[in-house]
Write an enzyme that holds these catalytic residues in place. Structure first.
Site, PDB file in Angstrom:
ATOM      1  N   ASP A 117       2.435   2.022   3.346  1.00 52.86           N
ATOM      2  CA  ASP A 117       3.381   1.050   3.918  1.00 52.86           C
ATOM      3  C   ASP A 117       4.813   1.473   3.634  1.00 52.86           C
ATOM      4  OD1 ASP A 117       1.108  -0.515   4.248  1.00 52.86           O
ATOM      5  OD2 ASP A 117       1.501  -1.676   2.431  1.00 52.86           O
ATOM      6  N   HIS A 172       0.888  -1.176   0.000  1.00 57.93           N
ATOM      7  CA  HIS A 172       0.000   0.000   0.000  1.00 57.93           C
ATOM      8  C   HIS A 172       0.918   1.216   0.000  1.00 57.93           C
ATOM      9  CE1 HIS A 172      -2.265  -3.030   2.381  1.00 57.93           C
ATOM     10  NE2 HIS A 172      -3.366  -2.462   1.939  1.00 57.93           N
TER      11      HIS A 172
HETATM   12  C1  XUL Z   1      -7.302  -6.441   4.671  1.00 57.89           C
HETATM   13  C2  XUL Z   1      -6.608  -6.831   3.433  1.00 57.89           C
HETATM   14  C3  XUL Z   1      -5.804  -5.778   2.750  1.00 57.89           C
HETATM   15  C4  XUL Z   1      -5.793  -5.902   1.272  1.00 57.89           C
HETATM   16  C5  XUL Z   1      -5.120  -4.772   0.563  1.00 57.89           C
HETATM   17  O1  XUL Z   1      -8.065  -7.441   5.233  1.00 57.89           O
HETATM   18  O2  XUL Z   1      -6.673  -7.959   3.028  1.00 57.89           O
HETATM   19  O3  XUL Z   1      -4.521  -5.814   3.269  1.00 57.89           O
HETATM   20  O4  XUL Z   1      -5.190  -7.081   0.866  1.00 57.89           O
HETATM   21  O5  XUL Z   1      -5.594  -3.533   0.925  1.00 57.89           O
END
Ligand code: XUL
Ligand code: CO
Length: 441
Positions: free
Chosen positions: A102, A99
């Site tokens: 992150d 993300h």
């Molecule tokens: C949350 C989840 C996230 C997604 C990406 O449950 O799975 O980390 O994979 O935003």
């Protein structure tokens, strides 16, 4: 500078190895149905769980001991990038995912956040030039910051929608810059808490509007990644709009988006929705929508998203069965959206955890391929539906009959003969294959 000094390259040593820092079943070069394990499984490391998360839970502070903990701000972000590429190399993983937040800290304004991101993205880009590891997908975190408290694209506040649009725009640019093969949308807070304050139709229409804008912009900047929706029924929101694959598919079809998306299916999200992991994979597969996988597992004794590393061989086998039937994952991969437990706080636990997950999927792949080669389930299922291959069954599937004709046929039946589904026998056969994973069958 080395962050994981006491860990060497993790190698395949085979099932008799006693070395905890070696693969027992994941042999990247071993061929399964014409593809090497590396090509078929396409493992990815989740940046957030492995390098960013500190091990906090609602009752306590972080516990993770990490070799970059003494840094802060942008220095911390840079140290994490250095450590991550050392980790990718030592684990020999072909992909990673992140993300935006992150990899780089949020600034006090959107412009400053983007500036921070640019610095880190250019650093990652440099690493990508020489590293074997590539970016499977990136995404925008639109759920952690308090601004998203009522949602992002589904927020009641148009300013929040605009901010979300800006984050997605930047995410697509970052994906393009780093050669991401996919772009993920997980609607963390795209849902609602109570209908007493919610215009559900407008919220869903707006979510679709953001997706259309993203498709248009990706096209404009020639970012050709596969777009993925990641369903989850709840958590953090009570009712999430992308509840499961079937709900997501209906949404995509309603808003004329189905040709532009596939699904990123997460095991623990499937079980939260009351489905098995393989159920969600199957629903996606039969609709031509299986894009990628967030590989983890939940805990049947706990009711929430525990994001554990996958070690349940029964589940990895049935998941790989679906993936192999799908002809692999195409541009997708198996991303470990999984975290070490709070008590597994040492850096080497990150290695043990990934080894456990990679070996578990390698076993699953080998066993599933053997089941397919021997047509164990295929032949049984084929026989179970054989009444549709001739006579009245063939007329039904070919659309050559109607209620009147079927009534006449049914009136002429004096006995309906059903056959056993043989569930227990089939499970015993799957067990036999599992126990014979390295055998000579
Ligand atoms: C949350 C989840 C996230 C997604 C990406 O449950 O799975 O980390 O994979 O935003
Ligand atoms: Co996920």
């Amino acid at each position: 500078m080395s962050y994981f000094k006491n860990i060497d390259q993790i190698k395949y040593e085979g099932s008799h190895s006693q070395n905890p820092l070696a693969f027992k079943y994941y042999n990247p070069e071993e061929v399964i149905n014409g593809q090497t394990m590396e090509e078929l499984l396409r493992f990815a490391v989740s940046y957030w769980h492995t390098f960013t998360a500190e091990g906090t839970d609602p009752f306590g502070q972080g516990t993770m001991v990490r070799p970059y903990n003494h840094f802060s701000g942008m220095d911390l972000a840079k140290a994490r990038v250095e450590a991550s590429f050392e980790f990718f190399e030592k684990m020999n993983v072909p992909y990673f995912c992140f993300h935006d937040v992150d990899v780089a800290p949020e600034g006090s304004s959107l412009a400053e956040t983007n500036k921070n991101l640019d610095v880190i993205v250019s650093m990652i880009k440099d690493y990508l030039k020489t590293s074997k590891t590539k970016l499977l997908w990136n995404t925008a975190n639109m759920f952690s910051n308090p601004r998203w408290l009522h949602g992002a694209a589904t927020a009641p506040n148009a300013d929040v929608f605009a901010y979300a649009a800006a984050k997605v725009k930047k995410g697509l640019e970052v994906g393009k810059e780093l050669g991401a093969e996919n772009y993920v949308f997980w609607g963390g807070r795209e849902g609602y808490e109570t209908l007493l304050n919610t215009d559900m139709k407008l919220e869903q229409d707006n979510l679709a509007r953001l997706f259309h804008m993203a498709i248009d912009y990706a096209k404009e900047i020639h970012f050709n990644a596969q777009f993925l929706i990641e369903p989850k029924p709840k958590e953090p929101t009570k009712h999430q709009y992308d509840f499961d694959v079937a709900t997501g598919l209906a949404f995509l079809q309603k808003y004329d988006l189905a040709d532009h998306f596939k699904f990123n299916i997460e095991a623990n999200h499937a079980t939260l929705a009351g489905h098995t992991f393989e159920h969600e994979l199957c629903v996606a597969r039969i609709n031509g929508m299986l894009g990628s996988v967030d590989a983890n597992q939940g805990d049947p004794l706990l009711g929430w998203d525990t994001d554990e590393f996958p070690t349940d061989l029964y589940s990895t086998t049935l998941a790989m069965y679906e993936i192999l039937k799908n002809g692999g994952l195409g541009a997708g991969g198996l991303n470990f959206d999984a975290k070490v437990r709070r008590g597994s706080f040492e850096p080497e636990d990150l290695f043990y955890a990934h080894i456990a997950g990679m070996d578990s999927f390698a076993v699953g792949a080998k066993v599933a391929q053997k089941l397919l080669d021997d047509k164990v389930l295929e032949d049984f299922i084929d026989q179970r539906y054989s009444s549709y291959k001739e006579g009245i069954g063939l007329e039904i599937v070919e659309g050559k009959t109607d209620l009147r004709k079927l009534e006449t046929y049914a009136l002429g039946l004096d006995d309906i003969k059903n056959e056993s589904g043989r569930q227990e026998q089939l499970k015993a056969i799957v067990n036999q294959y599992l126990l014979d994973v390295n055998g000579s069958k």
